[in-house]
Design a protein around this motif. Structure first.
Motif, mmCIF file in Angstrom:
data_model
loop_
_atom_site.group_PDB
_atom_site.id
_atom_site.type_symbol
_atom_site.label_atom_id
_atom_site.label_comp_id
_atom_site.label_asym_id
_atom_site.label_seq_id
_atom_site.Cartn_x
_atom_site.Cartn_y
_atom_site.Cartn_z
ATOM 1 N N SER A 9 0.963 -1.276 0.065
ATOM 2 C CA SER A 9 -0.185 -0.131 0.050
ATOM 3 C C SER A 9 0.741 1.219 0.169
ATOM 4 N N VAL A 10 0.512 1.983 -0.767
ATOM 5 C CA VAL A 10 1.118 3.515 -0.916
ATOM 6 C C VAL A 10 0.000 4.499 -0.739
ATOM 7 N N ARG A 11 0.345 5.572 0.008
ATOM 8 C CA ARG A 11 -0.722 6.843 0.219
ATOM 9 C C ARG A 11 -0.240 7.746 -0.733
ATOM 10 N N TYR A 12 -1.278 8.270 -1.295
ATOM 11 C CA TYR A 12 -1.112 9.590 -1.836
ATOM 12 C C TYR A 12 -2.065 10.473 -1.517
ATOM 13 N N LEU A 13 -1.597 11.770 -1.046
ATOM 14 C CA LEU A 13 -2.382 12.768 -0.825
ATOM 15 C C LEU A 13 -3.053 13.390 -1.843
ATOM 16 N N VAL A 14 -4.371 13.934 -2.099
ATOM 17 C CA VAL A 14 -5.139 14.346 -3.033
ATOM 18 C C VAL A 14 -6.004 15.506 -2.797
ATOM 19 N N ASP A 15 -6.098 16.312 -3.615
ATOM 20 C CA ASP A 15 -6.922 17.592 -3.345
ATOM 21 C C ASP A 15 -8.451 17.082 -3.556
ATOM 22 N N LEU A 36 7.497 10.358 -16.907
ATOM 23 C CA LEU A 36 6.807 10.878 -15.863
ATOM 24 C C LEU A 36 5.612 11.590 -16.280
ATOM 25 N N LEU A 37 4.606 11.222 -15.557
ATOM 26 C CA LEU A 37 3.407 12.006 -15.646
ATOM 27 C C LEU A 37 2.813 12.250 -14.196
ATOM 28 N N ALA A 38 1.845 13.113 -13.883
ATOM 29 C CA ALA A 38 1.179 13.252 -12.703
ATOM 30 C C ALA A 38 -0.017 13.046 -12.606
ATOM 31 N N ASP A 39 -0.613 12.758 -11.542
ATOM 32 C CA ASP A 39 -2.086 12.776 -11.206
ATOM 33 C C ASP A 39 -2.587 14.219 -10.922
ATOM 34 N N PRO A 40 -4.098 14.153 -11.009
ATOM 35 C CA PRO A 40 -4.881 15.733 -10.613
ATOM 36 C C PRO A 40 -4.025 16.329 -9.485
ATOM 37 N N ALA A 41 -3.548 15.708 -8.569
ATOM 38 C CA ALA A 41 -3.007 16.392 -7.297
ATOM 39 C C ALA A 41 -1.359 16.532 -7.451
ATOM 40 N N ALA A 42 -0.908 16.434 -8.740
ATOM 41 C CA ALA A 42 0.758 16.294 -8.879
ATOM 42 C C ALA A 42 1.434 15.247 -8.467
ATOM 43 N N ASN A 43 0.715 14.200 -7.849
ATOM 44 C CA ASN A 43 1.641 13.179 -7.386
ATOM 45 C C ASN A 43 2.226 12.382 -8.540
ATOM 46 N N LEU A 44 3.513 12.060 -8.602
ATOM 47 C CA LEU A 44 4.196 11.568 -9.968
ATOM 48 C C LEU A 44 3.825 10.192 -9.784
ATOM 49 N N ILE A 45 4.034 9.733 -11.393
ATOM 50 C CA ILE A 45 3.663 8.287 -11.759
ATOM 51 C C ILE A 45 4.839 8.025 -12.699
ATOM 52 N N GLU A 46 5.797 6.976 -12.644
ATOM 53 C CA GLU A 46 6.599 6.695 -13.774
ATOM 54 C C GLU A 46 6.145 5.406 -14.552
ATOM 55 N N LEU A 47 5.977 5.539 -15.911
ATOM 56 C CA LEU A 47 5.839 4.594 -16.895
ATOM 57 C C LEU A 47 7.217 4.038 -17.136
ATOM 58 N N PHE A 48 7.358 2.797 -16.912
ATOM 59 C CA PHE A 48 8.729 2.114 -17.494
ATOM 60 C C PHE A 48 8.586 0.894 -18.061
ATOM 61 N N GLN A 49 9.252 0.922 -19.099
ATOM 62 C CA GLN A 49 9.185 -0.294 -19.863
ATOM 63 C C GLN A 49 10.907 -0.945 -20.001
ATOM 64 N N PRO A 50 10.836 -1.824 -19.404
ATOM 65 C CA PRO A 50 12.199 -2.696 -19.147
ATOM 66 C C PRO A 50 12.939 -2.822 -20.536
ATOM 67 N N ALA A 51 14.368 -2.686 -20.580
ATOM 68 C CA ALA A 51 15.012 -2.941 -21.787
ATOM 69 C C ALA A 51 14.938 -4.572 -22.047
ATOM 70 N N HIS A 52 14.877 -4.949 -23.186
ATOM 71 C CA HIS A 52 14.773 -6.411 -23.696
ATOM 72 C C HIS A 52 16.401 -6.999 -23.410
ATOM 73 N N ARG A 53 16.184 -8.040 -22.710
ATOM 74 C CA ARG A 53 17.484 -8.665 -22.345
ATOM 75 C C ARG A 53 17.423 -9.930 -22.867
ATOM 76 N N PRO A 54 18.442 -10.291 -24.127
ATOM 77 C CA PRO A 54 18.658 -11.264 -24.592
ATOM 78 C C PRO A 54 18.820 -12.650 -23.876
ATOM 79 N N ASP A 55 19.636 -12.289 -22.666
ATOM 80 C CA ASP A 55 19.841 -13.553 -21.685
ATOM 81 C C ASP A 55 18.491 -13.854 -20.907
ATOM 82 N N ALA A 56 17.402 -13.228 -20.998
ATOM 83 C CA ALA A 56 16.355 -13.356 -20.010
ATOM 84 C C ALA A 56 15.268 -14.704 -20.518
#
Length: 131
Positions: free
Chosen positions: A9-15, A110-130
């Protein structure tokens, strides 16, 4: 309400709790778990339970006055196709706080919710050994 042990659980304070519910459920694939608008709600995506605390919630009232700078913390959401997600969100009117950047581990934006809390969208690099 019971929260599974496998959930963090993560708490974000929002307006505006309803605006936050709408943002996370419409744009980022969360589902509504508890709705106590206007004070509180929580939304869930996989193992993440995001607590959305409005100004009247006990979580928001417990924040000391000298701790109001949100800093650079953010939730990190992994996506399969970052470019497709960015295009989809831009078409929906969501604005971003950064450009896409790439590093050895993958690409992110990075994007932000309506209260300016940050969200990171992340796409992992393709790893040939995975597997």
């Amino acid at each position: 309400m019971t929260v599974p042990d496998e959930q963090a659980s993560v708490r974000y304070l929002v307006d505006d709790v309803q605006a936050a519910i709408d943002f996370y459920t419409t744009h980022l694939g969360f589902t509504l778990n508890t709705n106590a608008v206007p004070a509180f709600a929580d939304v869930v995506r996989g193992p993440l339970r995001l607590l959305l605390s409005g100004p009247a919630s006990s979580g928001a009232r417990a924040t000391p006055d000298d701790a109001t700078d949100a800093g650079r913390n953010r939730i990190h959401l992994t996506v399969d196709d970052l470019d497709a997600e960015v295009d989809r969100l831009r078409r929906a009117g969501v604005s971003f706080r950064s450009d896409v950047i790439a590093g050895p581990g993958g690409r992110q934006i990075l994007l932000a919710d309506p209260a300016a809390n940050l969200i990171e969208l992340f796409q992992p690099a393709h790893r040939p050994d995975a597997p």
